[in-house]
Write a protein that holds these residues in place. Structure first.
Motif, PDB file in Angstrom:
ATOM      1  N   ALA A  93      -9.345   7.426  -3.856  1.00  0.00           N
ATOM      2  CA  ALA A  93      -8.010   6.946  -3.436  1.00  0.00           C
ATOM      3  C   ALA A  93      -7.055   7.458  -4.212  1.00  0.00           C
ATOM      4  O   ALA A  93      -7.121   7.756  -5.772  1.00  0.00           O
ATOM      5  CB  ALA A  93      -7.929   5.261  -3.953  1.00  0.00           C
ATOM      6  N   PHE A  94      -5.935   8.051  -3.438  1.00  0.00           N
ATOM      7  CA  PHE A  94      -4.740   8.807  -4.136  1.00  0.00           C
ATOM      8  C   PHE A  94      -3.398   7.906  -4.268  1.00  0.00           C
ATOM      9  O   PHE A  94      -3.068   7.519  -2.998  1.00  0.00           O
ATOM     10  CB  PHE A  94      -4.399  10.044  -3.518  1.00  0.00           C
ATOM     11  CG  PHE A  94      -5.698  11.087  -3.950  1.00  0.00           C
ATOM     12  CD1 PHE A  94      -5.827  11.762  -5.151  1.00  0.00           C
ATOM     13  CD2 PHE A  94      -6.740  11.329  -2.865  1.00  0.00           C
ATOM     14  CE1 PHE A  94      -6.828  12.703  -5.194  1.00  0.00           C
ATOM     15  CE2 PHE A  94      -7.755  12.136  -3.120  1.00  0.00           C
ATOM     16  CZ  PHE A  94      -7.962  12.825  -4.349  1.00  0.00           C
ATOM     17  N   PRO A  95      -2.924   7.799  -5.178  1.00  0.00           N
ATOM     18  CA  PRO A  95      -1.618   7.074  -5.307  1.00  0.00           C
ATOM     19  C   PRO A  95      -0.515   7.997  -4.197  1.00  0.00           C
ATOM     20  O   PRO A  95      -0.674   9.021  -4.524  1.00  0.00           O
ATOM     21  CB  PRO A  95      -1.079   6.735  -6.680  1.00  0.00           C
ATOM     22  CG  PRO A  95      -2.024   8.073  -7.476  1.00  0.00           C
ATOM     23  CD  PRO A  95      -3.261   8.288  -6.470  1.00  0.00           C
ATOM     24  N   ILE A  96       0.494   7.183  -3.990  1.00  0.00           N
ATOM     25  CA  ILE A  96       1.767   8.034  -3.301  1.00  0.00           C
ATOM     26  C   ILE A  96       2.563   7.731  -4.469  1.00  0.00           C
ATOM     27  O   ILE A  96       3.065   6.706  -4.745  1.00  0.00           O
ATOM     28  CB  ILE A  96       2.067   7.384  -1.978  1.00  0.00           C
ATOM     29  CG1 ILE A  96       0.866   7.442  -0.865  1.00  0.00           C
ATOM     30  CG2 ILE A  96       3.284   7.632  -1.417  1.00  0.00           C
ATOM     31  CD1 ILE A  96       1.257   6.557   0.405  1.00  0.00           C
ATOM     32  N   PHE A  97       3.156   8.779  -4.671  1.00  0.00           N
ATOM     33  CA  PHE A  97       4.052   8.795  -5.941  1.00  0.00           C
ATOM     34  C   PHE A  97       5.412   8.845  -5.568  1.00  0.00           C
ATOM     35  O   PHE A  97       5.876   7.882  -5.870  1.00  0.00           O
ATOM     36  CB  PHE A  97       4.068  10.255  -6.673  1.00  0.00           C
ATOM     37  CG  PHE A  97       2.495  10.600  -7.113  1.00  0.00           C
ATOM     38  CD1 PHE A  97       2.424   9.852  -8.422  1.00  0.00           C
ATOM     39  CD2 PHE A  97       1.583  11.259  -6.753  1.00  0.00           C
ATOM     40  CE1 PHE A  97       1.068   9.884  -8.999  1.00  0.00           C
ATOM     41  CE2 PHE A  97       0.327  11.356  -7.288  1.00  0.00           C
ATOM     42  CZ  PHE A  97       0.118  10.891  -8.461  1.00  0.00           C
ATOM     43  N   PHE A  98       6.017   9.665  -4.859  1.00  0.00           N
ATOM     44  CA  PHE A  98       7.657   9.789  -4.622  1.00  0.00           C
ATOM     45  C   PHE A  98       8.097   8.497  -3.893  1.00  0.00           C
ATOM     46  O   PHE A  98       9.015   7.807  -4.467  1.00  0.00           O
ATOM     47  CB  PHE A  98       7.935  11.072  -3.787  1.00  0.00           C
ATOM     48  CG  PHE A  98       9.461  11.334  -4.071  1.00  0.00           C
ATOM     49  CD1 PHE A  98       9.679  11.686  -5.188  1.00  0.00           C
ATOM     50  CD2 PHE A  98      10.238  11.053  -2.821  1.00  0.00           C
ATOM     51  CE1 PHE A  98      11.316  12.205  -5.251  1.00  0.00           C
ATOM     52  CE2 PHE A  98      11.685  11.355  -3.011  1.00  0.00           C
ATOM     53  CZ  PHE A  98      11.920  11.846  -4.096  1.00  0.00           C
ATOM     54  N   GLY A 133       9.055   0.654  -4.059  1.00  0.00           N
ATOM     55  CA  GLY A 133       8.432  -0.620  -4.176  1.00  0.00           C
ATOM     56  C   GLY A 133       7.179  -0.528  -4.768  1.00  0.00           C
ATOM     57  O   GLY A 133       6.993   0.071  -5.862  1.00  0.00           O
ATOM     58  N   SER A 134       6.220  -1.004  -4.159  1.00  0.00           N
ATOM     59  CA  SER A 134       4.765  -1.165  -4.681  1.00  0.00           C
ATOM     60  C   SER A 134       4.382   0.284  -4.656  1.00  0.00           C
ATOM     61  O   SER A 134       4.810   1.234  -3.937  1.00  0.00           O
ATOM     62  CB  SER A 134       3.898  -2.063  -3.871  1.00  0.00           C
ATOM     63  OG  SER A 134       3.811  -1.632  -2.561  1.00  0.00           O
ATOM     64  N   ARG A 135       3.053   0.562  -5.508  1.00  0.00           N
ATOM     65  CA  ARG A 135       2.506   1.960  -5.578  1.00  0.00           C
ATOM     66  C   ARG A 135       1.309   1.600  -4.750  1.00  0.00           C
ATOM     67  O   ARG A 135       0.128   1.778  -5.097  1.00  0.00           O
ATOM     68  CB  ARG A 135       2.163   2.228  -6.900  1.00  0.00           C
ATOM     69  CG  ARG A 135       3.212   2.304  -7.908  1.00  0.00           C
ATOM     70  CD  ARG A 135       4.174   3.439  -7.854  1.00  0.00           C
ATOM     71  NE  ARG A 135       3.171   4.657  -8.329  1.00  0.00           N
ATOM     72  CZ  ARG A 135       3.475   5.740  -8.691  1.00  0.00           C
ATOM     73  NH1 ARG A 135       5.156   5.847  -8.719  1.00  0.00           N
ATOM     74  NH2 ARG A 135       2.945   6.620  -9.100  1.00  0.00           N
ATOM     75  N   PRO A 136       1.593   2.114  -3.294  1.00  0.00           N
ATOM     76  CA  PRO A 136       0.397   2.185  -2.403  1.00  0.00           C
ATOM     77  C   PRO A 136      -0.480   3.477  -2.624  1.00  0.00           C
ATOM     78  O   PRO A 136      -0.117   4.441  -3.271  1.00  0.00           O
ATOM     79  CB  PRO A 136       1.013   2.282  -1.061  1.00  0.00           C
ATOM     80  CG  PRO A 136       2.265   2.831  -1.197  1.00  0.00           C
ATOM     81  CD  PRO A 136       2.793   2.503  -2.502  1.00  0.00           C
ATOM     82  N   THR A 137      -1.912   3.114  -2.147  1.00  0.00           N
ATOM     83  CA  THR A 137      -2.661   4.358  -2.147  1.00  0.00           C
ATOM     84  C   THR A 137      -3.369   4.852  -1.044  1.00  0.00           C
ATOM     85  O   THR A 137      -3.323   3.842  -0.066  1.00  0.00           O
ATOM     86  CB  THR A 137      -3.836   4.039  -3.222  1.00  0.00           C
ATOM     87  OG1 THR A 137      -4.672   2.953  -2.711  1.00  0.00           O
ATOM     88  CG2 THR A 137      -3.657   3.805  -4.644  1.00  0.00           C
ATOM     89  N   ILE A 138      -3.688   6.029  -0.567  1.00  0.00           N
ATOM     90  CA  ILE A 138      -4.342   6.386   0.583  1.00  0.00           C
ATOM     91  C   ILE A 138      -5.763   6.592  -0.066  1.00  0.00           C
ATOM     92  O   ILE A 138      -5.867   7.740  -0.774  1.00  0.00           O
ATOM     93  CB  ILE A 138      -3.511   7.511   1.315  1.00  0.00           C
ATOM     94  CG1 ILE A 138      -2.130   6.838   1.337  1.00  0.00           C
ATOM     95  CG2 ILE A 138      -4.220   8.264   2.298  1.00  0.00           C
ATOM     96  CD1 ILE A 138      -1.466   7.501   2.744  1.00  0.00           C
ATOM     97  N   THR A 139      -6.762   6.351   0.843  1.00  0.00           N
ATOM     98  CA  THR A 139      -8.243   6.527   0.661  1.00  0.00           C
ATOM     99  C   THR A 139      -8.461   7.951   1.495  1.00  0.00           C
ATOM    100  O   THR A 139      -8.386   7.835   2.685  1.00  0.00           O
ATOM    101  CB  THR A 139      -8.976   5.503   0.995  1.00  0.00           C
ATOM    102  OG1 THR A 139      -8.650   4.335   0.224  1.00  0.00           O
ATOM    103  CG2 THR A 139     -10.516   5.701   0.675  1.00  0.00           C
TER     104      THR A 139
END
Length: 119
Positions: free
Chosen positions: A94-99, A104-110
């Motif tokens: 899982a990698f966080p979406i930074f920019f 808002g929230s810090r979603p992640t993409i798997t």
């Protein structure tokens, strides 16, 4: 005829356009970072599949795979399974979406990656 005061209209339009431009730039940065992270995960999965087969007895060894993957991608989880005389490794991270996560929230993409080696 009434004369309307339209001073300041350009300022409002520029503020809206700059906001959209910054958000679009953030999207481009996030997508390029995900592309880079995906290629790193693919390389680590291929390396883990090779190291799983290249052990002493030539069988698919899950502990070699996990150890190899943890060195190159510490946050990844892996599962190794024998395939013929080779090894198939499936890795997930899982990698966080930074920019754009700053909005808002810090979603992640798997990201998922599969590699095979050997026979």
């Amino acid at each position: 005829m009434l004369k309307r005061n339209e001073s300041g209209q350009t300022l409002v339009l520029m503020a809206i356009m700059m906001t959209v431009l910054i958000m679009f730039t953030g999207f481009i940065v996030d997508v390029s970072m995900l592309y880079h992270d995906k290629s790193q995960l693919d390389a680590a999965t291929s390396l883990a599949a090779s190291s799983g087969v290249n052990n002493i007895n030539g069988t698919c060894n899950n502990s070699y795979v996990i150890r190899s993957l943890k060195v190159t991608e510490p946050g990844a989880t892996a599962n190794a399974s024998p395939s013929g005389s080779g090894c198939t490794v499936t890795a997930t991270e899982a990698f966080p979406i930074f920019f754009n996560g700053l909005l808002g929230s810090r979603p992640t993409i798997t990201l998922h990656s599969t590699a095979s080696s050997g026979g």
